[in-house]
Design a protein around this motif. Sequence first.
Motif, PDB file in Angstrom:
ATOM      1  N   CYS A  87      -4.761   4.308   9.124  1.00 16.84           N
ATOM      2  CA  CYS A  87      -3.804   3.233   9.418  1.00 16.84           C
ATOM      3  C   CYS A  87      -3.270   2.629   8.116  1.00 16.84           C
ATOM      4  CB  CYS A  87      -4.474   2.124  10.235  1.00 16.84           C
ATOM      5  SG  CYS A  87      -4.750   2.563  11.947  1.00 16.84           S
ATOM      6  N   GLU A  88      -4.179   2.421   7.166  1.00 16.49           N
ATOM      7  CA  GLU A  88      -3.746   1.806   5.899  1.00 16.49           C
ATOM      8  C   GLU A  88      -2.716   2.671   5.185  1.00 16.49           C
ATOM      9  OE1 GLU A  88      -7.083   0.577   3.469  1.00 16.49           O
ATOM     10  OE2 GLU A  88      -7.772  -0.810   5.032  1.00 16.49           O
ATOM     11  N   LYS A  89      -2.816   3.974   5.350  1.00 10.13           N
ATOM     12  CA  LYS A  89      -1.880   4.873   4.650  1.00 10.13           C
ATOM     13  C   LYS A  89      -0.484   4.828   5.262  1.00 10.13           C
ATOM     14  CE  LYS A  89      -5.310   7.716   2.588  1.00 10.13           C
ATOM     15  NZ  LYS A  89      -5.531   6.861   1.426  1.00 10.13           N
ATOM     16  N   VAL A  90      -0.397   4.514   6.578  1.00  9.61           N
ATOM     17  CA  VAL A  90       0.913   4.587   7.233  1.00  9.61           C
ATOM     18  C   VAL A  90       1.415   3.245   7.756  1.00  9.61           C
ATOM     19  CG1 VAL A  90       0.615   7.015   7.888  1.00  9.61           C
ATOM     20  CG2 VAL A  90      -0.150   5.222   9.450  1.00  9.61           C
ATOM     21  N   GLU A 108       2.492 -15.305   5.318  1.00  7.82           N
ATOM     22  CA  GLU A 108       3.507 -16.364   5.386  1.00  7.82           C
ATOM     23  C   GLU A 108       3.047 -17.625   4.652  1.00  7.82           C
ATOM     24  OE1 GLU A 108       5.402 -15.068   9.651  1.00  7.82           O
ATOM     25  OE2 GLU A 108       4.430 -17.042   9.512  1.00  7.82           O
ATOM     26  N   MET A 109       1.747 -17.855   4.671  1.00  9.07           N
ATOM     27  CA  MET A 109       1.213 -19.043   4.001  1.00  9.07           C
ATOM     28  C   MET A 109       1.110 -18.844   2.490  1.00  9.07           C
ATOM     29  SD  MET A 109      -1.861 -20.071   6.581  1.00  9.07           S
ATOM     30  CE  MET A 109      -2.266 -21.600   5.838  1.00  9.07           C
ATOM     31  N   GLY A 110       1.410 -17.638   2.048  1.00 10.71           N
ATOM     32  CA  GLY A 110       1.399 -17.397   0.602  1.00 10.71           C
ATOM     33  C   GLY A 110       0.132 -16.748   0.076  1.00 10.71           C
ATOM     34  N   PHE A 111      -0.719 -16.282   0.980  1.00  9.67           N
ATOM     35  CA  PHE A 111      -1.916 -15.585   0.514  1.00  9.67           C
ATOM     36  C   PHE A 111      -1.609 -14.126   0.210  1.00  9.67           C
ATOM     37  CE2 PHE A 111      -4.083 -19.035   2.775  1.00  9.67           C
ATOM     38  CZ  PHE A 111      -5.146 -19.296   1.929  1.00  9.67           C
ATOM     39  N   ARG A 112      -2.342 -13.559  -0.751  1.00  9.99           N
ATOM     40  CA  ARG A 112      -2.411 -12.103  -0.822  1.00  9.99           C
ATOM     41  C   ARG A 112      -3.590 -11.753   0.069  1.00  9.99           C
ATOM     42  NH1 ARG A 112      -1.505  -7.290  -2.743  1.00  9.99           N
ATOM     43  NH2 ARG A 112      -3.164  -5.989  -3.594  1.00  9.99           N
ATOM     44  N   TYR A 113      -3.308 -11.089   1.171  1.00 10.61           N
ATOM     45  CA  TYR A 113      -4.346 -10.875   2.177  1.00 10.61           C
ATOM     46  C   TYR A 113      -4.493  -9.390   2.476  1.00 10.61           C
ATOM     47  CZ  TYR A 113      -6.580 -10.715   6.770  1.00 10.61           C
ATOM     48  OH  TYR A 113      -7.418 -10.421   7.812  1.00 10.61           O
ATOM     49  N   LEU A 114      -5.735  -8.906   2.420  1.00  7.70           N
ATOM     50  CA  LEU A 114      -5.976  -7.509   2.768  1.00  7.70           C
ATOM     51  C   LEU A 114      -7.102  -7.421   3.793  1.00  7.70           C
ATOM     52  CD1 LEU A 114      -5.871  -5.816  -0.758  1.00  7.70           C
ATOM     53  CD2 LEU A 114      -4.199  -5.531   1.069  1.00  7.70           C
ATOM     54  N   GLY A 115      -6.791  -6.899   4.961  1.00  3.95           N
ATOM     55  CA  GLY A 115      -7.813  -6.679   5.973  1.00  3.95           C
ATOM     56  C   GLY A 115      -8.252  -5.218   5.919  1.00  3.95           C
ATOM     57  N   VAL A 116      -8.754  -4.736   7.046  1.00  5.57           N
ATOM     58  CA  VAL A 116      -9.184  -3.324   7.105  1.00  5.57           C
ATOM     59  C   VAL A 116      -8.325  -2.612   8.153  1.00  5.57           C
ATOM     60  CG1 VAL A 116     -11.115  -1.770   7.586  1.00  5.57           C
ATOM     61  CG2 VAL A 116     -11.553  -3.978   6.507  1.00  5.57           C
ATOM     62  N   GLY A 117      -7.545  -1.651   7.694  1.00  9.11           N
ATOM     63  CA  GLY A 117      -6.758  -0.860   8.631  1.00  9.11           C
ATOM     64  C   GLY A 117      -5.570  -1.587   9.226  1.00  9.11           C
ATOM     65  N   ARG A 118      -5.060  -2.603   8.538  1.00  7.70           N
ATOM     66  CA  ARG A 118      -3.846  -3.271   9.040  1.00  7.70           C
ATOM     67  C   ARG A 118      -3.152  -3.969   7.880  1.00  7.70           C
ATOM     68  NH1 ARG A 118      -6.109  -8.540  11.714  1.00  7.70           N
ATOM     69  NH2 ARG A 118      -4.460  -8.234  13.217  1.00  7.70           N
ATOM     70  N   GLU A 119      -1.860  -4.137   8.012  1.00  9.94           N
ATOM     71  CA  GLU A 119      -1.122  -4.771   6.893  1.00  9.94           C
ATOM     72  C   GLU A 119      -0.854  -6.216   7.192  1.00  9.94           C
ATOM     73  OE1 GLU A 119       2.264  -2.308   6.131  1.00  9.94           O
ATOM     74  OE2 GLU A 119       1.169  -1.380   4.491  1.00  9.94           O
TER      75      GLU A 119
END
Length: 431
Positions: free
Chosen positions: A225-228, A420-431
Amino acid sequence: MKIGIIGSGYVGLVTGACFADLGNEVICVDSDKEKIDLLKKGTVPFYEPGLEELVRRNLKEKRLSFTGEIKEAVKNSLIIFIAVGTPPRPNGEADLTYIENVSREIARHLNSYRLIVEKSTVPVETGKWIEHTIRVFNRRKVKFDVASNPEFLREGSAIQDFLRPDRIVIGTESKRAREILSELYKPFNAPIIFTDINSAELIKHASNSFLATKISFINAIANICEKVGADVIKVAEGMGLDKRIGRAFLDAGIGYGGSCLPKDVDAFIHIAEKLGYDFELLKVVKKINENQREILLKKIKDSLWIIKGKNIGILGLSFKPNTDDIRNAPSLEIIDALLKEEANIRCFDPQAMPKAKKILKNRVLFCKDPYEVAKNADCLVIVTEWNEFKELDLLRLKKIMRQPVIIDGRNIYDPRKLKEMGFRYLGVGRE
Ligand code: NAD
């Protein structure tokens, strides 16, 4: 019924307290004197919701008692459950020393018929060895039976899981043992699978390994998922609605930990090998799981560039929510890796800090709440999905952090909202 439980840890104590609450007379044994002294006073030495109340009630009603002597339990009980630990040896094999010691000790004190029930998670054919050991050391030639009755409870919801199981597995070749255990489990109103001992032991290892496989499977999907730019939560939902698949255990994240899945997968790989079967599938399940930690670390590095000297906040130390158990917790691996790169670590967990302090000592700073963790942090890492982390005041967090970076190893936040709140946010398998 009169019941003895040997080993008063997460499984033994829950089993003992629940059976006592159903009106049985239960003696719980443990070789850890400190644990027994606390339990005698009604103090549970670990966190499990509702357990202390249950222990206290049944102590007061005199249906539950504690001792350091196996002899006491064997002399006074018809059914003796073995619930001691079966930790991994360095090569992954289950260490059955405690099981063997206890079996010998039970045999020494047998004075009339007893049913010995293996509740610990053990490799297939352990029951056969328990029976053999008791026969060898049972000098008075007293009659006994052995049965396997694996436990499926989860820490954090152990009492509910114990009292309302999806199924009860009873493995035994003896009619008498089968009748005794059927009577004991009558109030549970749950389906009972009667089988031979080997099959019962395999049901437990196969079930835990299958759950681990589901977790590694969805983590592999998350990596695609992260790749696409796909969303693994939607993929899991779409898969999970298929009744043949089911939604449970399809949560992508940093992989499984805890005192059961990692050790049981290892032990199953090992026993299969010993029996002449190369369980390649499980080896890959384990590898994918270990890799999830590496992927999380890479995300931290990709977000911060240099780790040395950075302030990294860790939210959650227990291997999952609602427990203080940190055995094989992903948090410890992640913290170790970050400390090796000389990061400054601040952390918080609602329950697991006393246990974590014993291991991490002063190598990290333990904070009083998530906001103290976030103070001047270059990055916050969500490691355990405690409910209280799901409703944090994100604006407040952003204000006090040095850099608004959140690496969410458990997908508890909505990526769009955080961005939207201005975070750099990284989850697992989703953007
Ligand atoms: P634990 O470490 O919490 O408890 C085991 C207890 O056994 C300890 O208190 C230890 O002091 C005691 N013990 C060891 N040797 C003893 C001896 N000779 N005499 C008396 N007591 C002795 O472990 P746990 O989490 O309760 O797990 C027990 C077993 O149940 C393991 O095989 C585990 O895989 C299995 N299991 C655990 C869970 C879980 O969620 N924790 C769930 C299902 C099955």
